[in-house]
Design an enzyme around this catalytic site. Structure first.
Site, PDB file in Angstrom:
ATOM      1  NE  ARG A 151      -9.439 -30.799 -56.193  1.00 13.30           N
ATOM      2  CZ  ARG A 151      -8.520 -31.395 -55.436  1.00 13.30           C
ATOM      3  NH1 ARG A 151      -7.908 -32.495 -55.883  1.00 13.30           N
ATOM      4  NH2 ARG A 151      -8.214 -30.914 -54.247  1.00 13.30           N
ATOM      5  CB  CYS A 170     -13.625 -17.242 -78.053  1.00 10.85           C
ATOM      6  SG  CYS A 170     -12.825 -16.331 -79.389  1.00 10.85           S
ATOM      7  CG  HIS A 231     -16.841  -8.125 -78.424  1.00 11.74           C
ATOM      8  ND1 HIS A 231     -16.034  -8.956 -77.669  1.00 11.74           N
ATOM      9  CD2 HIS A 231     -16.841  -8.649 -79.681  1.00 11.74           C
ATOM     10  CE1 HIS A 231     -15.560  -9.926 -78.438  1.00 11.74           C
ATOM     11  NE2 HIS A 231     -16.040  -9.767 -79.670  1.00 11.74           N
ATOM     12  CE1 TYR A 233     -14.940  -7.466 -83.737  1.00  9.53           C
ATOM     13  CE2 TYR A 233     -16.450  -9.301 -83.421  1.00  9.53           C
ATOM     14  CZ  TYR A 233     -15.169  -8.775 -83.383  1.00  9.53           C
ATOM     15  OH  TYR A 233     -14.116  -9.565 -82.979  1.00  9.53           O
TER      16      TYR A 233
END
Length: 288
Positions: A151, A170, A231, A233
């Site tokens: 934890r 993010c 990703h 761009y």
């Protein structure tokens, strides 16, 4: 940093074109993971020059629990400026100031900085005051007292405060893991700008791992980087191809001031990356 280059290749080979919030467009692949063994060198991208100063000051800013860009811009770090500037542009006080003018005013006017330099309850606030809980302190204490715990987690994702943040986190949460006297850290990142942001994230959390390992008397293990929407761009594709054409160089080394025994005592000069050699920087525009 073959792992990082292989990540770029994986997105290009397996990803699909996808629209995004910024209207820039991406090639996106969902669910990636890379592992970096810190005993084999510090995982800093060498196929382009990375701005170390920004990485270190941003991490110290997180650890301080700060959420205002003034600390960053006062130290020559400008990676967060666009978000509060966009908020300022929508205010009644905006009179056509450029981003450069905005940053100068943040530096020189404390009241202006307090009002318009604020990003809301982003990373630092959640790390150090998540509804009253100092998660980072608790994680470190748990590593010391109960290292087998499953934890040992710090979360920046506070669902009830997302709407108040200039940008939702993010890199959403991370977990520590102790085994064979080594401390490892796994980060879950919901969204990764793989060309611009991910090299920063790899380096930042690797430094954090080394800091916590030092103050808890463990050796450094692995940084494991798990990303959801991974990703590139569309306006970074040429830069990615340029980077992939370059040969990785030998990894540098991270050296911390061994006298530091408390996470809050680290300063910029206590963190040093030595023997860093890289190819030249590759410029690209951040999507806001």
């Amino acid at each position: 940093m073959e792992q990082y280059l292989s990540l770029l290749k994986e997105i290009l080979e397996k990803g699909q074109k996808k629209e995004d919030r910024t209207n820039t467009g991406t090639i996106s692949y969902f669910g990636t993971q890379r592992r970096y063994d810190l005993s084999k060198g510090f995982p800093l991208v060498t196929t382009k020059k990375v701005h170390l100063k920004s990485i270190i000051f941003e991490l110290l800013w997180f650890i301080k629990g700060d959420t205002n860009i003034k600390y960053l811009v006062d130290n020559g770090v400008n990676i967060w400026n666009e978000w509060p500037y966009e908020t300022f542009k929508k205010s009644k006080d905006f009179n056509g100031e450029s981003l450069a003018d905005f940053v100068l005013k943040i530096k020189s006017d404390t009241l202006f900085a307090k009002k318009y330099g604020e990003l809301g309850p982003v990373y630092g606030k959640q790390w150090r005051n998540f509804n009253g809980t100092d998660q980072l302190f608790d994680a470190i204490e748990t590593i010391k007292k109960n290292p087998d715990s499953r934890r040992i987690i710090v979360s920046a994702w506070a669902a009830n405060e997302i709407s108040k943040m200039a940008l939702p986190p993010c890199h959403a949460f991370f977990q520590f893991y102790v085994n064979n006297n080594k401390l490892s850290l796994q980060l879950y990142q919901r969204s990764g700008d793989t060309f611009l942001g991910v090299p920063f994230n790899i380096a930042s959390y690797s430094i954090l791992l080394a800091m916590v390992a030092q103050i808890t008397n463990y050796e450094v293990g692995e940084f494991i980087h798990t990303i959801g929407d991974t990703h590139i761009y569309l306006n970074h594709l040429e830069q990615v191809e340029e980077q992939l054409s370059r040969k990785p160089l030998k990894l540098p080394k991270l050296v911390l001031n061994k006298k530091i025994k408390n996470i809050d005592d680290f300063k910029y000069e206590d963190i040093e990356i030595i023997d860093y050699e890289s190819h030249p920087a590759i410029k690209a525009k951040v999507a806001v």
